[in-house]
Design an enzyme around this catalytic site. Sequence first.
Site, PDB file in Angstrom:
ATOM      1  N   LYS A 112      51.462  40.957  47.113  1.00 43.01           N
ATOM      2  CA  LYS A 112      51.437  39.489  47.056  1.00 43.01           C
ATOM      3  C   LYS A 112      52.819  38.932  47.406  1.00 43.01           C
ATOM      4  O   LYS A 112      53.816  39.228  46.742  1.00 43.01           O
ATOM      5  CB  LYS A 112      51.020  39.065  45.650  1.00 43.01           C
ATOM      6  CG  LYS A 112      50.738  37.595  45.443  1.00 43.01           C
ATOM      7  CD  LYS A 112      50.112  37.398  44.060  1.00 43.01           C
ATOM      8  CE  LYS A 112      49.733  35.962  43.792  1.00 43.01           C
ATOM      9  NZ  LYS A 112      48.999  35.845  42.502  1.00 43.01           N
TER      10      LYS A 112
ATOM     11  N   GLU B 199      40.993  38.960  43.140  1.00 46.06           N
ATOM     12  CA  GLU B 199      42.316  39.383  42.697  1.00 46.06           C
ATOM     13  C   GLU B 199      42.247  40.053  41.321  1.00 46.06           C
ATOM     14  O   GLU B 199      41.609  39.541  40.406  1.00 46.06           O
ATOM     15  CB  GLU B 199      43.244  38.168  42.638  1.00 46.06           C
ATOM     16  CG  GLU B 199      44.670  38.488  42.242  1.00 46.06           C
ATOM     17  CD  GLU B 199      45.539  37.248  42.120  1.00 46.06           C
ATOM     18  OE1 GLU B 199      46.774  37.387  42.180  1.00 46.06           O
ATOM     19  OE2 GLU B 199      44.988  36.131  41.965  1.00 46.06           O
TER      20      GLU B 199
ATOM     21  N   CYS C  21      45.955  35.404  46.826  1.00 47.35           N
ATOM     22  CA  CYS C  21      45.924  34.219  45.969  1.00 47.35           C
ATOM     23  C   CYS C  21      46.909  33.121  46.374  1.00 47.35           C
ATOM     24  O   CYS C  21      46.695  32.411  47.341  1.00 47.35           O
ATOM     25  CB  CYS C  21      46.122  34.631  44.512  1.00 47.35           C
ATOM     26  SG  CYS C  21      45.626  33.323  43.345  1.00 47.35           S
TER      27      CYS C  21
END
Length: 388
Positions: A197, A120, A234
Amino acid sequence: MAAKDEVASLEALLSENLSGDDLKEARRILYGNPVGSLELPDEARRIADENDFEIAGYRFSAAPEQERSARIVRIGVVQNKIVLPTSAPIAEQRAAIHKRIGLMTETAAKCGVNVICYQEAWHMPFAFCTREKDPWSQFAESAEDGPSAKLCQEMAKKYNMVIVSSILERDSLHGDILANTSVVISNSGAVMGKSRKNHIPRVGDFNESTYYMEGNTGHKVFQTQFGRIAVNICYGRHHPLNWLMYGINGAEIVFNPSATVGALSEPMWGIEARNASIANGYFAAAINRVGTEVFDHEFTSGDGKAAHKDFGHFYGSSYVAAPDGSRSPGLSRTKDGLLITELDLNLIRQIRDKWGLTMTARLDLYAKELARAVSPDFKQDIVCEPGM
């Protein structure tokens, strides 16, 4: 705890304290059926040794079939420290990281990797703990034609490799907003698209909503020459429905580029991607950055503890999990690394046939329950003893 005091890896602890059948049994209980070793070129190992990064290779096999040929794909995941101090000029920091990633990607190409994924926000320090907009927002770049995209396009075309590049995006077409975005670049060198995300943390030092909000790209799956891939960035790994939707949309490999520290999440790390792989019937690759990043100015976690200048230790430990419950050993907790795994995508259907998890998922049942749960007049379905 300084990096030099960190445990190298769980695998190192096991090997140092167990041997023979005991070691084999411990690994079976922890990791499932043993994965095969993948022979890697001597030149790749030499480059890794000379440039101080770990390289490891494993193979996930499937049973031979009469009606389908094996569908062999090699994927690579990269974990790395930042190269220069966070106080160095932005252009120098980015150039140093680009050089490091370029070398590791070239090494992956020598090992026959078809699809590679970086950690990330690989092109910068993970500065979202600081709450400072300047200078960290200056690392943001276009997903389509920023410096990292251009580098990845060149490498993708040169090495005939799909590249998943997770960056801090600057979207100039929509008010210059920032987004935490993974860019998928085809082996032709073309930008296929991007996946943002979906879930943004607000825990500990992870003050990411200071910079960007939840993504708006849904659960895209990218049909590449080497299979259907998706990216769950993540914090999204903590949300089972997030993993579920990538599977519903047809993903065969889901990458989870991350940046997380040991004091917060390490007990969860080896569980979540592996569980997602089992529950949804696909391969999952969990990638975490490594090292300790120190910033000039102190910041607090909002928990009453003393101000500090670092997030803590990013513990690496990147691994790949298969739908049969097996997983590779993890990379180091303290060192840059390149993990290469060879997958037979036929294993996905074989395990779905064996366990029937997708067949018995009862999506219709949960769709109705979830629709009811988000309605304004929702009431929990609790049964009480009469008279209570």
